[in-house]
Every structure is written in C-alpha cells, then in structure tokens.
Design an enzyme around this catalytic site. Sequence first.
Site, PDB file in Angstrom:
ATOM      1  N   ASP A   1      19.367 133.698 165.599  1.00 36.97           N
ATOM      2  CA  ASP A   1      19.152 134.504 166.790  1.00 36.97           C
ATOM      3  C   ASP A   1      20.466 135.233 167.079  1.00 36.97           C
ATOM      4  OD1 ASP A   1      17.502 133.806 170.015  1.00 36.97           O
ATOM      5  OD2 ASP A   1      18.103 135.665 169.024  1.00 36.97           O
ATOM      6  N   SER A   2      20.405 136.319 167.862  1.00 38.76           N
ATOM      7  CA  SER A   2      21.561 137.237 167.924  1.00 38.76           C
ATOM      8  C   SER A   2      22.526 136.918 169.059  1.00 38.76           C
ATOM      9  CB  SER A   2      21.052 138.674 168.108  1.00 38.76           C
ATOM     10  OG  SER A   2      20.040 138.684 169.106  1.00 38.76           O
ATOM     11  N   GLY A   3      22.171 135.999 169.931  1.00 36.59           N
ATOM     12  CA  GLY A   3      23.120 135.522 170.932  1.00 36.59           C
ATOM     13  C   GLY A   3      22.882 136.012 172.342  1.00 36.59           C
ATOM     14  N   GLY A   4      22.245 137.174 172.502  1.00 37.51           N
ATOM     15  CA  GLY A   4      22.082 137.729 173.843  1.00 37.51           C
ATOM     16  C   GLY A   4      21.306 136.817 174.772  1.00 37.51           C
ATOM     17  N   PHE A   5      20.215 136.277 174.263  1.00 45.50           N
ATOM     18  CA  PHE A   5      19.373 135.397 175.069  1.00 45.50           C
ATOM     19  C   PHE A   5      20.151 134.157 175.507  1.00 45.50           C
ATOM     20  CE2 PHE A   5      15.333 133.827 176.529  1.00 45.50           C
ATOM     21  CZ  PHE A   5      15.399 132.450 176.387  1.00 45.50           C
TER      22      PHE A   5
ATOM     23  N   ASP B   1      19.812 141.866 171.701  1.00 46.16           N
ATOM     24  CA  ASP B   1      18.915 142.350 172.756  1.00 46.16           C
ATOM     25  C   ASP B   1      19.279 141.707 174.083  1.00 46.16           C
ATOM     26  OD1 ASP B   1      16.057 140.087 172.608  1.00 46.16           O
ATOM     27  OD2 ASP B   1      18.174 139.736 172.161  1.00 46.16           O
TER      28      ASP B   1
ATOM     29  N   GLN C   1      10.775 144.058 173.674  1.00 46.86           N
ATOM     30  CA  GLN C   1      10.888 143.544 175.026  1.00 46.86           C
ATOM     31  C   GLN C   1       9.823 144.224 175.902  1.00 46.86           C
ATOM     32  OE1 GLN C   1      12.617 141.034 176.144  1.00 46.86           O
ATOM     33  NE2 GLN C   1      13.904 140.657 174.343  1.00 46.86           N
TER      34      GLN C   1
ATOM     35  N   GLY D   1      11.124 138.116 174.977  1.00 44.02           N
ATOM     36  CA  GLY D   1      10.779 138.205 176.388  1.00 44.02           C
ATOM     37  C   GLY D   1       9.616 137.330 176.809  1.00 44.02           C
TER      38      GLY D   1
ATOM     39  N   ASP E   1       9.424 129.777 166.366  1.00 52.12           N
ATOM     40  CA  ASP E   1      10.444 128.726 166.423  1.00 52.12           C
ATOM     41  C   ASP E   1      10.365 128.081 167.793  1.00 52.12           C
ATOM     42  OD1 ASP E   1      12.069 131.060 167.835  1.00 52.12           O
ATOM     43  OD2 ASP E   1      13.089 129.151 168.281  1.00 52.12           O
TER      44      ASP E   1
ATOM     45  N   CYS F   1      -1.349 109.927 159.934  1.00 51.21           N
ATOM     46  CA  CYS F   1      -0.110 110.668 159.648  1.00 51.21           C
ATOM     47  C   CYS F   1       0.678 109.964 158.551  1.00 51.21           C
ATOM     48  CB  CYS F   1       0.740 110.778 160.922  1.00 51.21           C
ATOM     49  SG  CYS F   1       2.258 111.727 160.709  1.00 51.21           S
TER      50      CYS F   1
ATOM     51  N   CYS G   1       3.975 110.488 157.909  1.00 52.46           N
ATOM     52  CA  CYS G   1       5.426 110.583 158.121  1.00 52.46           C
ATOM     53  C   CYS G   1       6.035 109.185 158.161  1.00 52.46           C
ATOM     54  CB  CYS G   1       5.714 111.335 159.426  1.00 52.46           C
ATOM     55  SG  CYS G   1       5.768 110.290 160.889  1.00 52.46           S
TER      56      CYS G   1
ATOM     57  N   CYS H   1       5.071 106.951 161.165  1.00 57.20           N
ATOM     58  CA  CYS H   1       3.689 106.451 161.216  1.00 57.20           C
ATOM     59  C   CYS H   1       3.365 105.503 160.070  1.00 57.20           C
ATOM     60  CB  CYS H   1       2.712 107.625 161.216  1.00 57.20           C
ATOM     61  SG  CYS H   1       2.848 108.610 162.708  1.00 57.20           S
TER      62      CYS H   1
ATOM     63  N   HIS I   1       8.542 112.691 163.082  1.00 58.32           N
ATOM     64  CA  HIS I   1       7.075 112.745 163.249  1.00 58.32           C
ATOM     65  C   HIS I   1       6.646 114.080 163.827  1.00 58.32           C
ATOM     66  CE1 HIS I   1       2.965 111.989 164.454  1.00 58.32           C
ATOM     67  NE2 HIS I   1       3.313 112.499 165.629  1.00 58.32           N
TER      68      HIS I   1
HETATM   69  O1  LIG Z   1      13.661 137.778 174.024  1.00 61.61           O
HETATM   70  C1  LIG Z   1      14.331 137.020 173.300  1.00 61.61           C
HETATM   71  N1  LIG Z   1      15.346 137.512 172.542  1.00 61.61           N
HETATM   72  C2  LIG Z   1      16.113 136.706 171.760  1.00 61.61           C
HETATM   73  N2  LIG Z   1      15.925 135.389 171.679  1.00 61.61           N
HETATM   74  C3  LIG Z   1      14.928 134.802 172.431  1.00 61.61           C
HETATM   75  C4  LIG Z   1      14.748 133.408 172.383  1.00 61.61           C
HETATM   76  C5  LIG Z   1      13.754 132.812 173.153  1.00 61.61           C
HETATM   77  N3  LIG Z   1      13.408 131.492 173.334  1.00 61.61           N
HETATM   78  C6  LIG Z   1      12.396 131.517 174.228  1.00 61.61           C
HETATM   79  N4  LIG Z   1      11.785 130.406 174.700  1.00 61.61           N
HETATM   80  C7  LIG Z   1      12.234 129.077 174.306  1.00 61.61           C
HETATM   81  C8  LIG Z   1      13.389 128.658 175.110  1.00 61.61           C
HETATM   82  C9  LIG Z   1      14.432 127.919 174.691  1.00 61.61           C
HETATM   83  C10 LIG Z   1      15.380 127.672 175.698  1.00 61.61           C
HETATM   84  C11 LIG Z   1      15.045 128.244 176.893  1.00 61.61           C
HETATM   85  S1  LIG Z   1      13.571 129.088 176.749  1.00 61.61           S
HETATM   86  N5  LIG Z   1      12.061 132.774 174.608  1.00 61.61           N
HETATM   87  C12 LIG Z   1      12.908 133.613 173.959  1.00 61.61           C
HETATM   88  C13 LIG Z   1      13.066 134.998 174.008  1.00 61.61           C
HETATM   89  C14 LIG Z   1      14.084 135.599 173.259  1.00 61.61           C
HETATM   90 ZN   LIG Z   2       3.762 110.606 162.026  1.00 59.17          ZN
END
Ligand SMILES: O=c1[nH]cnc2cc3nc(NCc4cccs4)[nH]c3cc12
Ligand SMILES: [Zn+2]
Length: 372
Positions: free
Chosen positions: A92-96, A146, A189, A216, A266, A304, A306, A309, A335
């Site tokens: 992931d790019s870090g902004g969130f 983003d 977004q 988003g 994810d 299961c 795993c 289990c 599990h």
């Molecule tokens: O728009 C996004 N941009 C970049 N990374 C994200 C990660 C994201 N993760 C969640 N939800 C899962 C969560 C994990 C921790 C707090 S909410 N929603 C997300 C939206 C974005």
């Molecule tokens: Zn299991």
Amino acid sequence: MSGFSFTLSATDGRARSGVIRTPRGEIRTPAFMPVGTAGTVKAMLPESVRATGADILLGNTYHLMLRPGAERIARLGGLHRFMNWSRPILTDSGGFQVMSLSELRKLTEEGVTFSSHVDGSRHFLSPETSMEIQRLLGSDIVMAFDECPALPATHERQAEAMRLSMRWAQRSRDAFGDRPGHALFGIMQGGVERDLREESAAALRRIGFDGYAIGGLAVGEGQEAMLSVLDYATHLLPAEQPRYLMGVGKPDDIVGAVQRGVDMMDCVLPSRSGRTGQAWTRRGQINIKNARHADDPRPLDETCTCPACTGYSRAYLHHVFRAGEMISGMLLTWHNLHYYQQIMQQMREAIAAGTLEDWVAGFHAERAGGDI
Ligand SMILES: O=c1[nH]cnc2cc3nc(NCc4cccs4)[nH]c3cc12
Ligand SMILES: [Zn+2]
C-alpha cells in the site's frame, strides 16, 4: 511483454476467475492477500502463510519507511529477501495509514508531512517519495499515492479528496516510470457518491494503470453501502485488468465482492481477530475464550485440515488463550487464514464450473447466526 499480465479464465455472472502472472510467481484470482504490515504476517512464519494457500501478501509503505526504513531494507536485498517471502508482494502507498495512524499531519497539494507514531520523527510522503520507497522495498505491485478522506465526509469533501487523489495518481504514474515485471495500480476514490466514482474511474483510465483498486471503502460505511457502491463501481473499470478492493473484509463481504466482479482483496481481520480468540468457520464465528468451550473436545471445524483443527480441541485452544500462551494466536491465525484461502479456492472452482450461485447459497445456508 512487461512480465506482468492478467489472464481471465472464466466468468460466472459478474464474477471472474483468472491468473495474474508476475516474475515472482502466479496469483490465482479471485485472491485474498494476508496482511504483513511490518514485514511479517503476525504470528505466522512465511512458509506457514504459503501453506494456507496464499499466493501474494501485502506490506505497508507507512510502517516500513518508519521502521526499519526502506533504504535499510534495500541495502539488505529488498523486502522479499528481508522477510523470506519469495512470492509476489503488494505494498500500500502510505497515504491511508498516515491519515489513520500518524500525528501532527499537514496535507498540501505537494504531499503529507507527519510525525511518526513510533518515535515522533518528522516525515514527508508524496506520490514521488511513495514510488521511491516502494521501489526500494522491491514490491511487485505498487499502489498509487492517494488520500482517503475520513468519514463522515460531505459530497464536496469527497470530491476534493478524489480530485487531489487523481492529480496524485498522475504524479504516481509519472514517478513510477517504466518498470518491466512491476505493476502500478491506480486507486478509485469518491466515497459512496456515484458521480464522483464515475469521475474517478474515468480519470484513472485516462492515465492508464496495470490494475485498478477501489479505495475509500471498508472505512465504516457498513456492508450494505459498500456492496451498493460495488454494484456499479466494478463496471466502471476495465474488464481486462485486475480489480482490487482494499481492506475487505469479513467472509460474507468477500463473497459479495467476488459476486460483483472483484478479483483481489486484503484484510487484517483473519489475523488480527485470530490473535484475540475469534475463529471464523464455515458455520459462523467462535469466540474461543468463551467459558462454554472449556471442556469441548471437538476441533473448531471437524472438516478443516489446518493444524489447529487436526491437532487440537476447542478446550485446548480455550485454555491457551485464557493462559495467554503464544501458541494461541499462532493456531487461530493459521486456522483463519486457511479458512479464508479455502473460501477463495472454492469460489475460483465454482466460477470455473459456472456454479457460483449454488456455492453462495450453500455458503449462507451453513452459517448460523451469531456465535456457534
Ligand atoms: O482508499 C484507500 N487507499 C489506500 N489504502 C486503503 C486501505 C484501506 N483499508 C481499509 N479498510 C481496512 C482497514 C484497516 C485499518 C483501518 S480500516 N479501507 C481502505 C481504503 C484505502
Ligand atoms: Zn482449521
């Protein structure tokens, strides 16, 4: 051939199954990515993560840039070598994460300055620095930088954040350059606003990406609102490239997303909830710390395969959770990840056979409401 390709092999309604080919291995879609935020899927060895059926895992630019540092990881051979995971990694790019974890943030057109939640040091993230950090890490799938606005957000605020993110998407594309074998995904977004989602999708398609994420969402809007966005949002994205829904989710969220044409997801839920004693099973959830499991000789799920289990009773799992033993989080995480990958494998097979609707009916029929 850029060394990165996506081949659709079957469709069933709006659902698709296929394969993403990368120099570090193939990713069977629909795919679930375990989250390895700081260079580890917590409580799991990499070989155990692979044993659950995962083809790819997720790392976080924000956490790794703060500790141990992207330059240090690069000096040590890159994130794959560092964490002993030779298969694909998406970062992931870090902004969130900046917006949800750091303090003293300052957001401008240029980027975000913030204080580390680890040691208070000051840092700057922008499309350009995020691309450089993800290059140093060596991730196979790079996410554009983003801004995901905090909820609740007005239409106007969502529009402002989306348009900034689209300008940042262009800058991410320009900074990423031409990197054969590596992919850059754009992030849509627009909150739950259809007009903004349409504008965002059109902007991303004009720039051109190797895959398209739906951002988003999974930020507290609830399943109904999330699925209503997916009802139209996946149609806005190119059919021949992967669609990645970020941060999702519970098992039934994942099933709903795959039915609406999502290819990758994810979520921290299976690992994070596993560490707190929450087991996800085909019949529903089990909170293993509940006293009623203290004498139960049965496994979590007798079908299961795993290690939790096949080797342990609910009574044992209850005991090691109550005693705070490390094996507790290890077994339930394993599990849960195994169960998530089993759902993905069963949906891939159902889509290939054209029987997804029946499979989904069976999935819901098996799930008792609440705790089991
Ligand atoms: O728009 C996004 N941009 C970049 N990374 C994200 C990660 C994201 N993760 C969640 N939800 C899962 C969560 C994990 C921790 C707090 S909410 N929603 C997300 C939206 C974005
Ligand atoms: Zn299991």
